[in-house]
Each structure stands twice: as structure tokens, then as C-alpha cells.
Design a protein around this motif. Structure first.
Motif, PDB file in Angstrom:
ATOM      1  N   ALA A 103      22.356  26.275 -18.855  1.00 16.14           N
ATOM      2  CA  ALA A 103      21.646  27.178 -17.872  1.00 16.14           C
ATOM      3  C   ALA A 103      20.178  26.843 -17.440  1.00 16.14           C
ATOM      4  O   ALA A 103      19.916  27.007 -16.497  1.00 16.14           O
ATOM      5  CB  ALA A 103      21.588  28.644 -18.704  1.00 16.14           C
ATOM      6  N   LEU A 120      19.261  24.270 -14.504  1.00 12.58           N
ATOM      7  CA  LEU A 120      19.082  24.839 -12.866  1.00 12.58           C
ATOM      8  C   LEU A 120      17.547  25.371 -12.963  1.00 12.58           C
ATOM      9  O   LEU A 120      17.169  25.514 -11.747  1.00 12.58           O
ATOM     10  CB  LEU A 120      19.980  26.008 -12.785  1.00 12.58           C
ATOM     11  CG  LEU A 120      21.496  25.609 -12.556  1.00 12.58           C
ATOM     12  CD1 LEU A 120      22.474  26.980 -12.609  1.00 12.58           C
ATOM     13  CD2 LEU A 120      21.920  24.545 -11.621  1.00 12.58           C
ATOM     14  N   ASP A 121      16.833  25.432 -13.905  1.00 11.44           N
ATOM     15  CA  ASP A 121      15.553  25.804 -13.696  1.00 11.44           C
ATOM     16  C   ASP A 121      14.362  25.276 -12.925  1.00 11.44           C
ATOM     17  O   ASP A 121      13.320  25.727 -12.407  1.00 11.44           O
ATOM     18  CB  ASP A 121      14.839  26.242 -15.019  1.00 11.44           C
ATOM     19  CG  ASP A 121      15.454  27.417 -15.571  1.00 11.44           C
ATOM     20  OD1 ASP A 121      16.484  28.169 -14.894  1.00 11.44           O
ATOM     21  OD2 ASP A 121      15.319  27.879 -17.052  1.00 11.44           O
ATOM     22  N   VAL A 134      27.403  23.071 -14.024  1.00  9.97           N
ATOM     23  CA  VAL A 134      27.434  24.381 -14.608  1.00  9.97           C
ATOM     24  C   VAL A 134      28.549  25.109 -14.094  1.00  9.97           C
ATOM     25  O   VAL A 134      29.019  26.008 -14.863  1.00  9.97           O
ATOM     26  CB  VAL A 134      25.823  25.023 -13.900  1.00  9.97           C
ATOM     27  CG1 VAL A 134      25.905  26.597 -14.582  1.00  9.97           C
ATOM     28  CG2 VAL A 134      24.668  24.467 -14.697  1.00  9.97           C
ATOM     29  N   ARG A 144      24.983  30.427 -11.563  1.00 11.11           N
ATOM     30  CA  ARG A 144      24.296  30.836 -13.018  1.00 11.11           C
ATOM     31  C   ARG A 144      24.659  32.217 -13.322  1.00 11.11           C
ATOM     32  O   ARG A 144      24.970  32.418 -14.478  1.00 11.11           O
ATOM     33  CB  ARG A 144      22.599  30.830 -12.754  1.00 11.11           C
ATOM     34  CG  ARG A 144      22.141  31.026 -14.273  1.00 11.11           C
ATOM     35  CD  ARG A 144      20.605  31.509 -14.173  1.00 11.11           C
ATOM     36  NE  ARG A 144      19.806  30.718 -13.401  1.00 11.11           N
ATOM     37  CZ  ARG A 144      18.996  29.681 -13.933  1.00 11.11           C
ATOM     38  NH1 ARG A 144      19.064  29.482 -15.047  1.00 11.11           N
ATOM     39  NH2 ARG A 144      18.465  28.945 -13.200  1.00 11.11           N
ATOM     40  N   TYR A 149      28.123  31.852 -14.395  1.00  7.59           N
ATOM     41  CA  TYR A 149      28.179  31.362 -15.877  1.00  7.59           C
ATOM     42  C   TYR A 149      27.534  32.221 -16.944  1.00  7.59           C
ATOM     43  O   TYR A 149      28.359  32.400 -17.936  1.00  7.59           O
ATOM     44  CB  TYR A 149      27.356  29.979 -15.957  1.00  7.59           C
ATOM     45  CG  TYR A 149      27.105  29.310 -17.181  1.00  7.59           C
ATOM     46  CD1 TYR A 149      28.102  28.666 -17.859  1.00  7.59           C
ATOM     47  CD2 TYR A 149      25.829  29.321 -17.853  1.00  7.59           C
ATOM     48  CE1 TYR A 149      28.102  28.016 -18.888  1.00  7.59           C
ATOM     49  CE2 TYR A 149      25.658  28.724 -18.930  1.00  7.59           C
ATOM     50  CZ  TYR A 149      26.828  28.184 -19.686  1.00  7.59           C
ATOM     51  OH  TYR A 149      26.613  27.378 -20.897  1.00  7.59           O
ATOM     52  N   ASP A 150      26.587  33.041 -16.668  1.00  7.85           N
ATOM     53  CA  ASP A 150      26.129  33.904 -17.569  1.00  7.85           C
ATOM     54  C   ASP A 150      27.206  34.950 -17.903  1.00  7.85           C
ATOM     55  O   ASP A 150      27.660  35.369 -19.186  1.00  7.85           O
ATOM     56  CB  ASP A 150      25.087  34.547 -16.959  1.00  7.85           C
ATOM     57  CG  ASP A 150      23.650  33.830 -17.252  1.00  7.85           C
ATOM     58  OD1 ASP A 150      23.755  32.584 -17.802  1.00  7.85           O
ATOM     59  OD2 ASP A 150      22.729  34.115 -16.429  1.00  7.85           O
TER      60      ASP A 150
END
Length: 161
Positions: free
Chosen positions: A24, A27-28, A50, A95, A98-99
Motif C-alpha cells: 500500500a 502509492l504514497d 497493487v 488502494r 486493495y484495502d
């Protein structure tokens, strides 16, 4: 309790969650354009990594362990196809998927014992094996992603990261 001295299940879950976090975090530091950019000859992009990690969560935990047919999960047919990006894929949407997949995987896994097995084309696979496989898979892809992210950061003018 420290993972260094925890029971087996806590250690496996903790190590897997650490790798999920690393995926994760890829991607930040990127914008949507960077996350979609191919820097290698394969289909690999940071966003695609991801998206692929979401695919493996769903294949193993949602389909294999929970028993939901792959068609119902609308999964790509092959792992290679799981890297493909749709026009509307963004950092935010990928994201979130994914989460959500990781959250569902945790719920599914919590309902089973480490020794429980499911059929696989190479023979039965246990939840214990699945944790180990996922730790290795996500760690490998997090490393790939780290290298790609470093390439974007290295291209930026000094002082913009």
C-alpha cells in the motif's frame, strides 16, 4: 506482545500484514500518472503491482479459502492479466480495492485453523502455507515496487520529494 516471541499464528499474520502495508505504501509518493507509467518492458507499473496484489488476495483467501467462485469475484483469468490497468483505475480506487481485499482476507482467514487445507493443482494447501506464500509474494512485489518508486523520485528535481 512482540512478533519476535508471539505464537505462530500471530507471527504469520503480523508478517503478512507488514508486507500488505509495504504494498500500500508504494502509492504514497507517486501521482496517478507516475503510478501508471511503465519503466520496464513488462506490464509492471506501481499501480499494476497493487492491482496484482489485490488479485492474489482474492484468489487465495476469497476464492480458495472462502470458496467464492473466481467468476463471482470477477477476477482476471491469469496472473499476467491482473497487472492490466483500466482507464478509470486511480491510486485512490486501486488502494481502496486493495484495502477492502485485505480486510476481507483477514476475516476469512480468522475463521480457519492453520492446519486446515484446501485443494490446489499441486495438492492440498494449508492456511499455514498460504500465509508463507503470501508473505513471499507480497515481499517480492514490494521490492519490485520500491525500485520503480526510486526511479520516479530520482527523476524529480532536487527538493521536490
Amino acid at each position: 506482545m512482540s512478533l519476535h516471541t508471539a505464537d505462530e499464528r500471530t507471527v504469520l499474520e503480523g508478517l503478512l500484514d507488514a508486507q500488505r502495508t509495504e504494498i500500500a505504501l508504494l502509492l504514497d509518493e507517486l501521482d496517478d500518472a507516475e503510478a501508471r507509467t511503465r519503466l520496464v518492458s513488462s506490464m509492471t507499473t506501481v499501480l499494476g503491482l497493487v492491482k496484482h496484489a489485490t488479485f492474489v488476495e482474492k484468489v487465495w483467501f476469497h476464492s480458495r479459502v472462502a470458496g467464492v467462485p473466481r467468476e463471482d469475484l470477477r477476477l482476471p483469468r491469469t496472473p499476467a492479466e491482473s497487472f492490466e490497468l483500466a482507464e478509470d483505475d486511480t491510486i485512490e480506487s486501486v488502494r481502496a480495492d486493495y484495502d477492502d481485499a485485505c480486510d476481507r482476507s483477514r476475516v476469512v482467514a480468522a475463521q480457519h485453523d492453520l492446519d486446515e487445507t484446501w485443494p490446489w493443482h499441486d495438492g492440498p494447501v494449508s492456511l499455514r502455507y498460504l500465509y508463507g506464500h503470501m508473505i513471499a509474494e507480497l515481499a517480492r512485489h514490494a521490492g519490485h515496487g520500491d525500485i520503480l518508486v526510486e526511479q520516479f523520485i530520482a527523476r524529480r528535481p532536487v527538493g521536490t520529494d
